[in-house]
Design a protein around this motif. Structure first.
Motif, PDB file in Angstrom:
ATOM      1  N   GLU A  15       0.842  -1.191   0.000  1.00  0.00           N
ATOM      2  CA  GLU A  15       0.000   0.000   0.000  1.00  0.00           C
ATOM      3  C   GLU A  15       0.885   1.251   0.000  1.00  0.00           C
ATOM      4  O   GLU A  15       2.091   1.168   0.179  1.00  0.00           O
ATOM      5  N   LYS A  16       0.271   2.425  -0.155  1.00  0.00           N
ATOM      6  CA  LYS A  16       1.047   3.636  -0.417  1.00  0.00           C
ATOM      7  C   LYS A  16       1.257   4.527   0.803  1.00  0.00           C
ATOM      8  O   LYS A  16       1.867   5.591   0.697  1.00  0.00           O
ATOM      9  N   GLY A  17       0.775   4.081   1.974  1.00  0.00           N
ATOM     10  CA  GLY A  17       0.874   4.921   3.162  1.00  0.00           C
ATOM     11  C   GLY A  17       2.304   5.246   3.563  1.00  0.00           C
ATOM     12  O   GLY A  17       2.611   6.394   3.913  1.00  0.00           O
ATOM     13  N   ALA A  18       3.183   4.267   3.519  1.00  0.00           N
ATOM     14  CA  ALA A  18       4.576   4.500   3.912  1.00  0.00           C
ATOM     15  C   ALA A  18       5.237   5.514   2.987  1.00  0.00           C
ATOM     16  O   ALA A  18       5.967   6.411   3.434  1.00  0.00           O
ATOM     17  N   ALA A  19       4.973   5.373   1.691  1.00  0.00           N
ATOM     18  CA  ALA A  19       5.543   6.313   0.719  1.00  0.00           C
ATOM     19  C   ALA A  19       5.009   7.725   0.939  1.00  0.00           C
ATOM     20  O   ALA A  19       5.760   8.709   0.882  1.00  0.00           O
ATOM     21  N   PHE A  20       3.709   7.835   1.195  1.00  0.00           N
ATOM     22  CA  PHE A  20       3.109   9.149   1.443  1.00  0.00           C
ATOM     23  C   PHE A  20       3.768   9.826   2.634  1.00  0.00           C
ATOM     24  O   PHE A  20       4.117  11.015   2.578  1.00  0.00           O
ATOM     25  N   LEU A  21       3.943   9.076   3.720  1.00  0.00           N
ATOM     26  CA  LEU A  21       4.548   9.647   4.927  1.00  0.00           C
ATOM     27  C   LEU A  21       5.999  10.048   4.687  1.00  0.00           C
ATOM     28  O   LEU A  21       6.445  11.087   5.184  1.00  0.00           O
ATOM     29  N   ALA A  22       6.721   9.237   3.932  1.00  0.00           N
ATOM     30  CA  ALA A  22       8.117   9.549   3.644  1.00  0.00           C
ATOM     31  C   ALA A  22       8.227  10.830   2.814  1.00  0.00           C
ATOM     32  O   ALA A  22       9.050  11.713   3.103  1.00  0.00           O
ATOM     33  N   VAL A  23       7.383  10.937   1.799  1.00  0.00           N
ATOM     34  CA  VAL A  23       7.405  12.121   0.938  1.00  0.00           C
ATOM     35  C   VAL A  23       6.977  13.353   1.720  1.00  0.00           C
ATOM     36  O   VAL A  23       7.573  14.440   1.593  1.00  0.00           O
ATOM     37  N   ARG A  24       5.964  13.193   2.552  1.00  0.00           N
ATOM     38  CA  ARG A  24       5.423  14.339   3.306  1.00  0.00           C
ATOM     39  C   ARG A  24       6.426  14.862   4.344  1.00  0.00           C
ATOM     40  O   ARG A  24       6.483  16.079   4.594  1.00  0.00           O
ATOM     41  N   THR A  25       7.190  13.969   4.947  1.00  0.00           N
ATOM     42  CA  THR A  25       8.082  14.374   6.045  1.00  0.00           C
ATOM     43  C   THR A  25       9.564  14.405   5.667  1.00  0.00           C
ATOM     44  O   THR A  25      10.372  14.959   6.402  1.00  0.00           O
ATOM     45  N   GLY A  26       9.908  13.796   4.535  1.00  0.00           N
ATOM     46  CA  GLY A  26      11.316  13.714   4.156  1.00  0.00           C
ATOM     47  C   GLY A  26      12.108  12.716   4.973  1.00  0.00           C
ATOM     48  O   GLY A  26      13.345  12.703   4.944  1.00  0.00           O
TER      49      GLY A  26
ATOM     50  N   ALA B  19      12.247  12.341  -8.947  1.00  0.00           N
ATOM     51  CA  ALA B  19      11.077  11.695  -9.549  1.00  0.00           C
ATOM     52  C   ALA B  19      10.077  12.698 -10.113  1.00  0.00           C
ATOM     53  O   ALA B  19       9.995  13.849  -9.660  1.00  0.00           O
ATOM     54  N   ASN B  20       9.333  12.255 -11.110  1.00  0.00           N
ATOM     55  CA  ASN B  20       8.223  13.020 -11.660  1.00  0.00           C
ATOM     56  C   ASN B  20       7.158  13.168 -10.573  1.00  0.00           C
ATOM     57  O   ASN B  20       6.706  12.179 -10.005  1.00  0.00           O
ATOM     58  N   LYS B  21       6.754  14.374 -10.264  1.00  0.00           N
ATOM     59  CA  LYS B  21       5.845  14.627  -9.146  1.00  0.00           C
ATOM     60  C   LYS B  21       4.493  13.941  -9.311  1.00  0.00           C
ATOM     61  O   LYS B  21       3.836  13.605  -8.325  1.00  0.00           O
ATOM     62  N   THR B  22       4.061  13.723 -10.551  1.00  0.00           N
ATOM     63  CA  THR B  22       2.747  13.116 -10.770  1.00  0.00           C
ATOM     64  C   THR B  22       2.730  11.626 -10.412  1.00  0.00           C
ATOM     65  O   THR B  22       1.660  11.062 -10.167  1.00  0.00           O
ATOM     66  N   ILE B  23       3.899  11.011 -10.391  1.00  0.00           N
ATOM     67  CA  ILE B  23       3.965   9.573 -10.055  1.00  0.00           C
ATOM     68  C   ILE B  23       4.881   9.333  -8.850  1.00  0.00           C
ATOM     69  O   ILE B  23       5.329   8.215  -8.625  1.00  0.00           O
ATOM     70  N   LEU B  24       5.124  10.386  -8.074  1.00  0.00           N
ATOM     71  CA  LEU B  24       6.091  10.328  -6.985  1.00  0.00           C
ATOM     72  C   LEU B  24       5.763   9.240  -5.961  1.00  0.00           C
ATOM     73  O   LEU B  24       6.632   8.458  -5.568  1.00  0.00           O
ATOM     74  N   ILE B  25       4.510   9.191  -5.506  1.00  0.00           N
ATOM     75  CA  ILE B  25       4.136   8.216  -4.483  1.00  0.00           C
ATOM     76  C   ILE B  25       4.329   6.788  -5.010  1.00  0.00           C
ATOM     77  O   ILE B  25       4.812   5.905  -4.285  1.00  0.00           O
ATOM     78  N   ASP B  26       3.978   6.573  -6.272  1.00  0.00           N
ATOM     79  CA  ASP B  26       4.170   5.254  -6.872  1.00  0.00           C
ATOM     80  C   ASP B  26       5.647   4.906  -6.966  1.00  0.00           C
ATOM     81  O   ASP B  26       6.041   3.759  -6.725  1.00  0.00           O
ATOM     82  N   VAL B  27       6.459   5.882  -7.320  1.00  0.00           N
ATOM     83  CA  VAL B  27       7.905   5.658  -7.427  1.00  0.00           C
ATOM     84  C   VAL B  27       8.487   5.240  -6.076  1.00  0.00           C
ATOM     85  O   VAL B  27       9.265   4.280  -5.987  1.00  0.00           O
ATOM     86  N   VAL B  28       8.098   5.949  -5.025  1.00  0.00           N
ATOM     87  CA  VAL B  28       8.628   5.639  -3.689  1.00  0.00           C
ATOM     88  C   VAL B  28       8.093   4.290  -3.206  1.00  0.00           C
ATOM     89  O   VAL B  28       8.831   3.493  -2.615  1.00  0.00           O
ATOM     90  N   THR B  29       6.822   4.009  -3.462  1.00  0.00           N
ATOM     91  CA  THR B  29       6.252   2.712  -3.087  1.00  0.00           C
ATOM     92  C   THR B  29       6.998   1.574  -3.767  1.00  0.00           C
ATOM     93  O   THR B  29       7.347   0.568  -3.133  1.00  0.00           O
ATOM     94  N   ASN B  30       7.271   1.735  -5.058  1.00  0.00           N
ATOM     95  CA  ASN B  30       8.012   0.704  -5.798  1.00  0.00           C
ATOM     96  C   ASN B  30       9.439   0.569  -5.287  1.00  0.00           C
ATOM     97  O   ASN B  30       9.986  -0.547  -5.244  1.00  0.00           O
ATOM     98  N   LYS B  31      10.025   1.675  -4.892  1.00  0.00           N
ATOM     99  CA  LYS B  31      11.382   1.645  -4.346  1.00  0.00           C
ATOM    100  C   LYS B  31      11.413   0.845  -3.046  1.00  0.00           C
ATOM    101  O   LYS B  31      12.336   0.052  -2.815  1.00  0.00           O
ATOM    102  N   ILE B  32      10.414   1.050  -2.195  1.00  0.00           N
ATOM    103  CA  ILE B  32      10.316   0.301  -0.935  1.00  0.00           C
ATOM    104  C   ILE B  32      10.144  -1.195  -1.225  1.00  0.00           C
ATOM    105  O   ILE B  32      10.826  -2.042  -0.637  1.00  0.00           O
ATOM    106  N   ALA B  33       9.227  -1.516  -2.140  1.00  0.00           N
ATOM    107  CA  ALA B  33       8.977  -2.915  -2.483  1.00  0.00           C
ATOM    108  C   ALA B  33      10.225  -3.576  -3.050  1.00  0.00           C
ATOM    109  O   ALA B  33      10.569  -4.715  -2.684  1.00  0.00           O
TER     110      ALA B  33
END
Length: 200
Positions: free
Chosen positions: A124-135, A170-184
């Motif tokens: 899921e994308k929650g971890a990526a969202f939190l990482a992007v939001r807080t750095g 990363a491209n801002k429009t797909i940023l959360i997906d990019v970070v989620t994929n990076k975690i996975a």
């Protein structure tokens, strides 16, 4: 608080009993805010990670567990807070952001639930969202399923993922997906590396 009692009083005894083997433990010694992300095998995963970590770790837990008054008291005393997994729970996200903005460590299982097989579910994308939001940097963790079931868990901790660099590149429009994929990808790489060794 119960968390500190378990970690510093009961914890050493539990570590002697289970004797977890942690590879890459130096990566848990990150300073400042950080997000620990791990695969999810057992209800005891948060306790295992908390005992192995030199830092205090705050976790989310499904809201159903908090309905019982005693369970609610126990979980909150262990620095856990509820999340509604059936909807976008803004309150729990705000709590997690507050934890991270205080330079603390937040732990999350991006699969969202325990795996019923040894394979990992879609993240899921929650971890990526939190990482992007807080750095906050992301610390990937893989717990070997078979070793955990045999009560001698083996854990591999990866190097921190630099969220700030990902956001910049990363491209801002797909940023959360990019970070989620990076975690996975990071946790899957740890899985392959750890399972390539003799985990029995």
């Amino acid at each position: 608080m119960l968390y500190y009692l378990i970690k510093y009083v009961i914890g050493p005894l539990l570590l002697l009993i289970f004797r977890p083997l942690v590879y890459g433990k130096q990566n848990l010694r990150v300073k400042g805010k950080a997000i620990f992300v791990s695969n999810h095998i057992s209800l005891a995963d948060p306790i295992l990670i908390a005992l192995c970590s030199p830092r205090i770790v705050h976790f989310m837990a499904k809201s159903e567990l908090f309905k019982n008054k005693l369970a609610n008291l126990f979980l909150r005393s262990c620095l856990a807070f509820p999340v509604n997994r059936k909807s976008a729970d803004l309150a729990s996200l705000k709590t997690a952001i507050k934890v991270l903005n205080q330079d603390k460590v937040f732990g999350i299982f991006p699969e969202g639930k325990r795996s019923v097989t040894d394979d990992m579910d879609e993240f899921e994308k929650g971890a990526a969202f939190l990482a992007v939001r807080t750095g906050a940097p992301i610390i990937p963790i893989y717990i070997h399923p078979w070793s955990w079931r045999m009560m001698h868990p083996k854990i591999l901790v990866g190097r921190p993922i630099n969220t700030v660099e990902l956001v910049a590149e990363a491209n801002k429009t797909i940023l959360i997906d990019v970070v989620t994929n990076k975690i996975a990808d990071a946790i899957n790489a740890l899985k392959i590396e750890l399972e390539a060794t003799d985990c029995r």
